[in-house]
Enzyme design. Structure first.
Site, short mmCIF file in Angstrom:
data_model
loop_
_atom_site.label_atom_id
_atom_site.label_comp_id
_atom_site.label_asym_id
_atom_site.label_seq_id
_atom_site.Cartn_x
_atom_site.Cartn_y
_atom_site.Cartn_z
N LYS A 194 -43.16 -39.44 -59.30
CA LYS A 194 -42.21 -38.57 -58.59
C LYS A 194 -42.87 -37.82 -57.44
O LYS A 194 -42.24 -37.59 -56.40
CB LYS A 194 -41.59 -37.56 -59.56
CG LYS A 194 -40.51 -38.17 -60.45
CD LYS A 194 -39.77 -37.09 -61.21
CE LYS A 194 -38.68 -37.71 -62.07
NZ LYS A 194 -37.97 -36.69 -62.88
N CYS B 269 -40.14 -9.40 -66.08
CA CYS B 269 -40.72 -10.73 -66.09
C CYS B 269 -39.77 -11.67 -66.85
O CYS B 269 -38.77 -11.24 -67.42
CB CYS B 269 -42.12 -10.72 -66.72
SG CYS B 269 -42.17 -10.79 -68.52
N CYS C 150 -39.16 -10.68 -70.38
CA CYS C 150 -38.25 -9.54 -70.58
C CYS C 150 -36.83 -10.06 -70.76
O CYS C 150 -36.01 -9.45 -71.44
CB CYS C 150 -38.27 -8.59 -69.40
SG CYS C 150 -39.81 -7.73 -69.08
N CYS D 186 -31.25 -32.13 -69.93
CA CYS D 186 -30.31 -32.97 -69.20
C CYS D 186 -30.36 -34.40 -69.74
O CYS D 186 -29.37 -35.13 -69.71
CB CYS D 186 -30.63 -32.96 -67.71
SG CYS D 186 -30.42 -31.34 -66.96
ZN LIG Z 1 -41.87 -8.68 -69.38
#
Ligand SMILES: [Zn+2]
Length: 255
Positions: free
Chosen positions: A90, A177, A180, A192
């Protein structure tokens, strides 16, 4: 050894004139794009529009990481690949098409699935990392690598008729982040390959990721930091969910 930023040539001023006409981009923003380096993880359904738009926009250097080869079942959505590329790596297939689109762009092939340590190595010196792989473990690894290096991560995912996008900008203290939002340890329930996906849905999500990347590179607008955008293509609805840094996020505690 940082090189001084290159000025735009007359030919580039013409080629990128429809960007330069935008007051948000202007010559200075396009110059930043031309002098930037971006790591794109995954040259599949999301990676295709990301790579094509970033190359068309003149991003100076694009690093493409993917360990797979082009399969005939990819072609329904992975528009950076061609029928004649079935069986090729790819990264090689994408590189050939990007070179045809814009020979100004330096494309580096990374023909493997990167773990966290190798992501750290390749992402060093990049301005943005964009992730379009279809598994949580890569996203957790990219999250930690970008956090360690203090660079923004543009994350996207799509399956079936739905998708989502968010930006984690580790240059900003207030940016949450990825962990989180999705606490570490989530497994991939579906891909998929097993659940199916409508081709243009990955195009829509990947295109939003390209928009966010160009905003970060050129330095304008309000990126999707602390915002999860979700798409439901069955009624074509977009929703925005706000989220904050988790006080007890084990990944953020290492910042
Ligand atoms: Zn975090």
């Amino acid at each position: 050894m940082t090189q001084p930023p290159k000025d735009l040539t007359d030919h580039q001023l013409l080629r990128y004139s429809r960007h330069i006409l935008l007051p948000q981009v202007d010559i200075a923003g396009q110059q930043r794009i031309v002098n930037s380096r971006v790591l794109v993880l995954g040259a599949g359904g999301l990676g295709s529009p990301i790579l094509l738009y970033l190359a068309a926009a003149g991003v100076g250097e694009i690093l493409i990481a993917d360990g797979d080869s082009v399969d005939e079942t990819n072609l329904q959505r992975q528009i950076v690949h061609r029928t004649g590329s079935v069986g090729e790596k790819k990264t090689a297939s994408a590189r050939a098409n990007l070179a045809e689109l814009n020979s100004d762009v330096v494309v580096t092939e990374i023909d493997s699935h990167l773990d966290e340590a190798s992501m750290l190595g390749w992402a060093r010196g990049c301005d943005v990392v964009v992730i379009g792989t279809d598994n949580f473990s890569s996203r957790y690894a990219a999250n930690r690598a970008c956090m360690a290096l203090g660079i923004p991560l543009v994350s996207g995912a799509a399956i079936g008729l739905s998708g989502q996008v968010s930006v984690f900008d580790f240059r900003r203290d207030d940016s949450p982040c990825f962990s989180c939002l999705f606490p570490d340890g989530l497994d991939d329930e579906a891909s998929c390959a097993t659940a199916g996906v409508l081709g243009p849905v990955v195009g829509m999500i990947g295109s939003v990721q390209a928009v966010e990347t160009l905003k970060l590179l050129a330095g304008f607008g309000e990126p999707l930091v602390g915002v999860l955008m979700t798409l439901d293509a069955s009624d074509l609805s977009w929703q925005r969910f706000r989220f904050k840094r988790l006080p007890d996020c084990p990944v953020c505690q290492q910042r």
